[in-house]
Design a protein around this motif. Structure first.
Motif, short mmCIF file in Angstrom:
data_model
loop_
_atom_site.label_atom_id
_atom_site.label_comp_id
_atom_site.label_asym_id
_atom_site.label_seq_id
_atom_site.Cartn_x
_atom_site.Cartn_y
_atom_site.Cartn_z
N PHE A 77 -56.42 3.88 6.75
CA PHE A 77 -55.40 4.85 6.32
C PHE A 77 -55.27 4.89 4.80
O PHE A 77 -55.30 5.96 4.18
N PHE A 78 -55.14 3.73 4.18
CA PHE A 78 -54.90 3.69 2.74
C PHE A 78 -56.17 3.96 1.92
O PHE A 78 -56.11 4.67 0.91
N SER A 79 -57.29 3.41 2.34
CA SER A 79 -58.50 3.59 1.53
C SER A 79 -59.01 5.03 1.59
O SER A 79 -59.67 5.49 0.65
N ARG A 80 -58.69 5.75 2.67
CA ARG A 80 -59.18 7.12 2.82
C ARG A 80 -58.10 8.17 2.58
O ARG A 80 -58.34 9.36 2.83
N LEU A 299 -48.53 -2.01 12.71
CA LEU A 299 -48.81 -1.35 11.42
C LEU A 299 -49.95 -0.35 11.56
O LEU A 299 -50.82 -0.24 10.68
N ARG A 300 -49.93 0.42 12.64
CA ARG A 300 -50.99 1.40 12.86
C ARG A 300 -50.45 2.81 13.11
O ARG A 300 -51.21 3.77 13.07
N GLU A 301 -49.14 2.94 13.37
CA GLU A 301 -48.59 4.25 13.69
C GLU A 301 -48.25 4.99 12.39
O GLU A 301 -47.89 4.40 11.38
N GLU A 302 -48.32 6.32 12.48
CA GLU A 302 -48.11 7.17 11.30
C GLU A 302 -46.78 6.92 10.60
O GLU A 302 -46.75 6.76 9.38
N PRO A 303 -45.63 6.86 11.31
CA PRO A 303 -44.36 6.65 10.58
C PRO A 303 -44.33 5.33 9.81
O PRO A 303 -43.82 5.28 8.68
#
Length: 317
Positions: A77-80, A299-303
């Motif tokens: 999520f963060f790197s992309r 720590l994988r869900e969008e919110p």
């Protein structure tokens, strides 16, 4: 595929880069990089590279028996991220994941693991970072506040605080003590589901498979948890009926540092009362509750990821 290694001289000595999967798969799961600890162990980290920017990297520290695979979704999520990409480095502690087991199990303790984090940060040239600590990782983050506060630009404490609830500790002690191998992935998924479904009622079959894949690894004798069996010795003497030591002095080492406290709605290790007292003692504390999850939020869900993204942006500033 042949390994690719390059030596970088730092506190830890040589840094080696290795790929055991195809380029695409390695990119999806991050690239595994190994360094030497100060006492000679090979320590693995999973790196998610991002486009160059002035943003602070995330340094991710897993739970007691967990490993860097827990942060694959967060790393992707963060790197992309299309607007605010940032580098993510997730660690495997000694005796977990792809890191070497320690011949002396007594070294499986937060102060030694905190020193390993500092060695890793130095090897990778990380002078400032936002630390994301899940459970045991949060305890290590609090220790870093005393050992090397200049490293910490911000801290995310994932379902951990200065007061640990006895019920949660008892559960952790039980599942560590019951470590065993399983025959296949269906059995692995069923096992983790049976242990944690009460705290995570909203997970799908695919979610449980992902949780199992982070916990188990393929071995010649089947699928086995990715931690040294001797890790169990560290919890044998814990008596949850006695008063459990509190970590308020360690937490207060973060007094001058931005902190975000994430709590699972059904957590049995971090209570709402403890979070409230954390906010009283650290007036700038940010709070986020993950619904329908327990210890520790995935720590994988969008919110949840969006909340961490906003916190990280504030740390950048």
């Amino acid at each position: 595929m042949a390994d690719r290694r390059a030596d970088l001289r730092a506190m830890s000595g040589a840094v080696s880069r290795s790929r055991s999967m195809g380029d695409s798969a390695a990119s999806d799961r991050g690239r595994v990089v190994r360094i030497r600890s100060q006492d000679g162990l090979s320590l693995a980290s999973r790196i998610f590279d991002a486009a160059p920017s002035g943003r602070l990297p995330l340094l991710c520290l897993p739970g007691l028996s967990r490993n860097s695979r827990d942060f694959i979704g967060l790393g992707q999520f963060f790197s992309r991220h299309p607007v605010e990409p940032r580098k993510v480095v997730a660690l495997d502690y000694r005796g977990r994941g792809l890191s070497d087991a320690d011949p002396d199990w007594r070294n499986y303790k937060p102060v030694v693991e905190a020193q390993d984090v500092l060695t890793t940060a130095a090897a990778f040239g990380i002078e400032r970072a936002i630390v994301v600590g899940t459970s045991r990782g949060g305890i290590i983050a609090m220790l870093l506040g005393a050992l090397r506060p200049t490293l910490l630009a911000g801290v995310v404490l994932n379902d951990i605080g200065p007061v640990l609830e006895g019920r949660g500790l008892a559960r952790i002690k039980t599942y560590l003590s019951n470590r065993h191998s399983v025959a296949g992935w269906d059995e692995a998924s069923a096992l983790v589901r049976s242990v944690s479904e009460a705290q995570f009622p909203g997970l799908s079959e695919k979610d449980w498979r992902t949780v199992a894949e982070a916990y188990f690894a393929e071995t010649r004798s089947g699928l086995a948890p990715q931690f040294d069996p001797n890790l169990r010795k560290t919890v044998v003497d814990i008596d949850v009926t006695e008063k459990i030591p509190v970590l308020w002095p360690q937490f207060m080492s973060l007094a001058g540092i931005p902190v975000m406290a994430i709590r699972g709605e059904h957590s049995d290790l971090l209570s709402p009362r403890t979070v409230a007292e954390m906010a009283e003692r650290h007036p700038g504390l940010e709070q986020f509750t993950v619904p329908r999850q327990g210890h520790a939020p995935l720590l994988r869900e969008e919110p949840t990821l969006q909340a961490i993204l906003a916190f990280a942006a504030r740390c950048d500033r």
